[in-house]
Motif scaffolding. Sequence first.
Motif, PDB file in Angstrom:
ATOM      1  N   GLU A   1       0.829  -1.201   0.000  1.00  0.00           N
ATOM      2  CA  GLU A   1       0.000   0.000   0.000  1.00  0.00           C
ATOM      3  C   GLU A   1       0.870   1.262   0.000  1.00  0.00           C
ATOM      4  OE1 GLU A   1      -2.636   2.100   3.386  1.00  0.00           O
ATOM      5  OE2 GLU A   1      -3.239   0.038   2.906  1.00  0.00           O
TER       6      GLU A   1
ATOM      7  N   GLN B   1       1.133   4.166  -2.789  1.00  0.00           N
ATOM      8  CA  GLN B   1       0.935   5.573  -2.434  1.00  0.00           C
ATOM      9  C   GLN B   1       2.135   6.413  -2.856  1.00  0.00           C
ATOM     10  OE1 GLN B   1       0.300   5.703   1.784  1.00  0.00           O
ATOM     11  NE2 GLN B   1      -1.895   5.369   1.622  1.00  0.00           N
TER      12      GLN B   1
ATOM     13  N   GLN C   1       2.030   7.038  -6.516  1.00  0.00           N
ATOM     14  CA  GLN C   1       0.981   8.002  -6.857  1.00  0.00           C
ATOM     15  C   GLN C   1       1.406   9.421  -6.485  1.00  0.00           C
ATOM     16  OE1 GLN C   1      -1.904   7.268  -8.607  1.00  0.00           O
ATOM     17  NE2 GLN C   1      -1.852   9.487  -8.808  1.00  0.00           N
ATOM     18  N   TYR C   2       1.967   9.586  -5.289  1.00  0.00           N
ATOM     19  CA  TYR C   2       2.472  10.902  -4.895  1.00  0.00           C
ATOM     20  C   TYR C   2       3.525  11.396  -5.881  1.00  0.00           C
ATOM     21  CZ  TYR C   2       0.286  10.778  -0.207  1.00  0.00           C
ATOM     22  OH  TYR C   2      -0.590  10.755   0.844  1.00  0.00           O
TER      23      TYR C   2
ATOM     24  N   ALA D   1       6.342   8.153   2.346  1.00  0.00           N
ATOM     25  CA  ALA D   1       5.635   6.865   2.258  1.00  0.00           C
ATOM     26  C   ALA D   1       6.605   5.736   1.901  1.00  0.00           C
ATOM     27  CB  ALA D   1       4.514   6.954   1.225  1.00  0.00           C
TER      28      ALA D   1
END
Length: 83
Positions: free
Chosen positions: A53, A57, A60-61, A73
């Motif tokens: 996860e 993340q 995506q960031y 992250a």
Amino acid sequence: MINKLFAALALMLFMSPAWANMCPSLMGEIDQALADEAIVAELDESKLEKVRELRQQGEQYHNDGEHDQSVEALNEAKGILGI
């Protein structure tokens, strides 16, 4: 005072590309660790899911241009993996 402000601004301009280039490297380290059966075997399923996860993340960031959050992250995922 103006010199200090200018120096801080210049430093910030040079740091953003550095963070942006760091994200793919961190993602690669995590991917490599996830491919290592010995590392994966040490994690329970909930920790493994958390790593996946956080990895997602982080990517995506990174894609959204939020590199500070991405690095945070991804480093958390590395901490769980012990790398």
